[in-house]
Structure formats: C-alpha cells, structure tokens
Write an enzyme that holds these catalytic residues in place. Sequence first.
Site, PDB file in Angstrom:
ATOM      1  N   THR A  83     -64.280 -36.243 -70.378  1.00  0.00           N
ATOM      2  CA  THR A  83     -63.898 -35.491 -69.178  1.00  0.00           C
ATOM      3  C   THR A  83     -63.948 -36.383 -67.927  1.00  0.00           C
ATOM      4  O   THR A  83     -64.376 -37.522 -67.973  1.00  0.00           O
ATOM      5  CB  THR A  83     -64.788 -34.234 -69.032  1.00  0.00           C
ATOM      6  N   SER A 140     -68.220 -25.980 -70.058  1.00  0.00           N
ATOM      7  CA  SER A 140     -69.366 -26.204 -69.168  1.00  0.00           C
ATOM      8  C   SER A 140     -68.949 -26.886 -67.871  1.00  0.00           C
ATOM      9  O   SER A 140     -69.814 -27.225 -67.048  1.00  0.00           O
ATOM     10  CB  SER A 140     -70.418 -27.067 -69.873  1.00  0.00           C
TER      11      SER A 140
END
Length: 564
Positions: free
Chosen positions: A383, A448
């Site tokens: 990410t 998340s």
Amino acid sequence: MRRLLLISLLFLTAALAPPAHAARAQTYMAATANPMATEAALRILRAGGSAVDAAIAAQMVLTLVEPQASGIGGGAFLVHYDAKDRAVVTYDGRETAPAAATPDRFLGPDGKPLSFMDAVVGGKSVGVPGTVRLLALAHREQGRLLWADLFADAIRLAEQGFPVPPRLAAALAREKHLTQAAARVYFHKSDGTPWAEGETLKNPALADTLRRIAEGGAEAFYTGAIAEDIVQAVATAPRNPGDMTMADLAGYEAKQRPAVCGPYRNWKICGMGPPSSGGLTVLMALTMLERFDLAAEAPLSVDAAHWMLEAQRLAYADRNLFIADSDFIDVPMDGLTDRGYLAGRAALIDPARTEGEAVPAGDVPRKRTQNFGPDNALQLPSTSHLSIVDAAGNAVSMTTTIEAVFGSRLMVRGFLLNNELTDFSFRPAVDGRPVANRVEGGKRSRSSMSPTLVFDGDDELRLVVGSPGGSQIINYVLKTIVGVLDWGLDPQAAIALPNISNRNGDSEIERRMDADALAVALAGRGHRIERGSLVSGLHAIQILPDGTLLGGADPRRDGVAAGD
C-alpha cells in the site's frame, strides 16, 4: 582504507537516519511515497491546482515508480476537506468482488482455507479496480485543472524512463512470483535479472494507457480495450484463473460516504467508514486512551506504550467481529463509537499489566441483530499513502493500494492488478456463524486503511495523516496522532517514533535499538512480544495556527514531504 570505511559509514548512517526536522512551507505542501510523485503534485499545486488535482498527478506517478504498492489496477480511500464549505467528504474506491464470486472462493477441495500465497497469485484474487473511478468522481467535485493535464508527468516519465527507486529494487530482488509473461518481461532485464536501484526503466505500455485515460476519462479504463485486456488477463492467469467480466468493470461505482468523526480530548478526528475499519478503530482506541494522561508521559514511555497497546487490543477485538462492507451488513457504527460504551471498554485496561487477548463486546449499543463469527483476515503491509494541502486550505488524505507487494502478479498494459479479494475472510463461517467479511459478489472487502484529518476545538484543520502497512495501519496512524496531539511532536518526529502494534494478539514492537528496552519492560508486564520490521509509510502534514505547514515523510520508505 580506514578513512574510506569511516566516510562510507557516515554516509550510510546519514541515509538511514530520519530527517532531523519536518519540512516547512507557507502556501501548500505534498507528502508522498516517492520524490517524483511529490514533485508531480507540487507542479500541479504551483499551477493553481486543488489538493485533489495534485493527488491525481501523484497517484499516476506512483503507478509507475512504486508499482509494487499502488496504482490504477487497485483501489483507494480518500478523505477530503473543503476549506470554503468547512466540510469533510470521503470517497470510497475500494475494489469489489466480481458478481460471480461466492463465499467459498478461497477454500480448497478439502473445504479448508487455501494458504495465503496460494490464493494471492493469479486471477481469482483480483477485485474490480476502483482507483480511477474514485479519482474521476473526486475530480468532478473538487478539481480545478483539466483532467487530461494531470497525467503529463506520469506519461513523460513512463516514456523517457525513471531511475528505479530503492524500495522497488529491493522488492524485485526478493520477489519469486512474477511468472506471468508481461510482468516477468517488464520487471527483468534481457539477461533475466531484476532491475537494480538507479537503473533507468521505461514503461511505454503504461504511457499509452495513461494517455487513453487522460483523453477518454474513467470510461476509457472501465470499458473498451483496456477493460477487455483486464478481463482477459484475469481469465487466462497461469495460476487461479478468475471470473471477472466486462459487466463487472463497466458497472463499478466509486461512492461518496459520510465521514466517521468523533472527539478526542479537545480535538475532532475524521476518517473513513466501512468498508474501511480504519476510521472506526482509530476513533475507538483514541477514545479509550482519554482515560490516561498521555501528555504527562514521555513519548512512548513504558506506561504510554502499555496503555496504547491495550486500547488497540480491545479495539481490534470489536473490529474483527463487527466491521465489514456496510452495503452488505448492518455495522453498529454509532454503538462502536458510543462514549459510554467505550468508557466501559477502557475500564478493562489494567494500567500496569496486560489482560491478554480481549473478548469482543456483547453489549454494543444498537448492535445489529445478525450473529456473526469473528474474522482476522490477513492484510499484507504493502500500500501507499499521500497527504496534500493546497493554497486554499483544502486537504486530501488518501491511502491507495494493490494489497500485497506486486498484487496478484498480473500485469496489464503496463500496470499491475490487485489481489484485494484476499482481504476477505477465507472462512465463510466460524462455529456455524457467517463471517461478516466473507466473500460475496459485488462486495468490498474490509480494509484497515486509515486516511485521517484532525481538527482543533475551533474546527480548524490541524493534521492530515495516513499510512500503508496492512492491518497494522490503524496503529501506525494512532501512534502519529498521539505523538502530535499529546506529546507536542512535529509530524516528522512523531512518524519517526518506533512503531508498536497490537491486533488482539502479540504486542509487536519495531525491531530497532531504541525500542529494545521498551520491549523488555513490556514483557515484564505480561505482554507476549514479537519483534519485527513494522514498516509503515506514514505521510503527514501539520497546519500550525499561523498557517505554517510542517510535513513529515516516513524514513522507513522512499517518501518526501515538500512545499512552497
């Protein structure tokens, strides 16, 4: 020889050390995971572009120079602040499961969950990409410059070539699963060795793709030749061929959703709601920490670290049970952030000793009626994140991903496709109860990612922050918020603090010398300690009351914060 060795060690120490001070600016600032992406954002800001305009330019460059982490083949969450209207809006570009997906997608012939990497590589793990639609929606509502103008830097770099960044080179040196022909050929030289740091890499296929999107808008990605090639790559993957269709791509919608906002001491915290668990879980943990006088503690003292880990543990226990895609299940958002409920949860924290694994609450106010089983789906620490503030005071906090490093390992027209569907629970049920985060057609897997904005008591924007890092993202962002708000650190210093994390299991302490004593002391309080790299990629911008911008970029990655 000794003198040369000493000089080499000095340079190495300087390269590994975090920046001594936060970056400073007076008008606008960008903090991204790569200097080339930050510079692309700054060029847009200098031309009068908005924070969203700059985010689009940065994301297109990241697709090229940080392909292992994010890109147009993945998804993103964007939290936006409109300074004129003093409004916070969030944009959901999370990938969706193809319509044909069923809850048993990641079960083997024996009915047991596949191993993670057996599920990741190939077409079955690929979700319908959402990043391009998200950026198009945000640009339509918040952009100032022409859409096509925002692609120029990425196209130029793709055509002329760029120096391979350190993290990409390191990831390529470790990678064993880039076996699809297109990915293997692009990421390796003619002699079969992976590209090394500093070598010049060109991507004419991506330049062509970006030019098509620049000229034709998001539709050029979701319909026509690009979409056909995505479907073909997924269906013909060497391993785990998938079932995505042209209809899945054409029907994808990015969504504008209400922000999740709540108080923390004298501040207001705003983040992303479901399908991200980030906004809720950060807010739950912070609210529980209000019981403790963190400001009276030194940064990451043993007491402070213990309280933070225990609050994280309790927050994750509820996260794993209650949070998933709210378009498919009834997430008790008001109940999970109810201050009375969280005060009760905080009372479970022994100030001096861990209570061990936490039990999800059975008394959440306004709890949904369906009885779900717990889920702890694995999310890998890839990410990327970018934080931007423009000259008008508008801000973007955007976390963007293709999930694992190199995603599904499938390359199409110069970009990698995500493996986002492995963020779903592999087990569709636990103890006879369905898992909220199970696979379903059209559903978005729980995330998340925690892009966050922080406001002061006068509702003035004071902090823009977020991070990559898989399911540990929540705790990295929490640490940085506490560092700035409670300990008065500038964003660079807060980011540079050792990372600590508890996901309702072991207490994970970053493996570095300045955290060794902390790990020993926490073990003495009963924590099961796990030492690891805990590689965050935090990027933050603090806005001081006089308007000065302070930027921080995580020394654990290649990023930089800069502004004018």
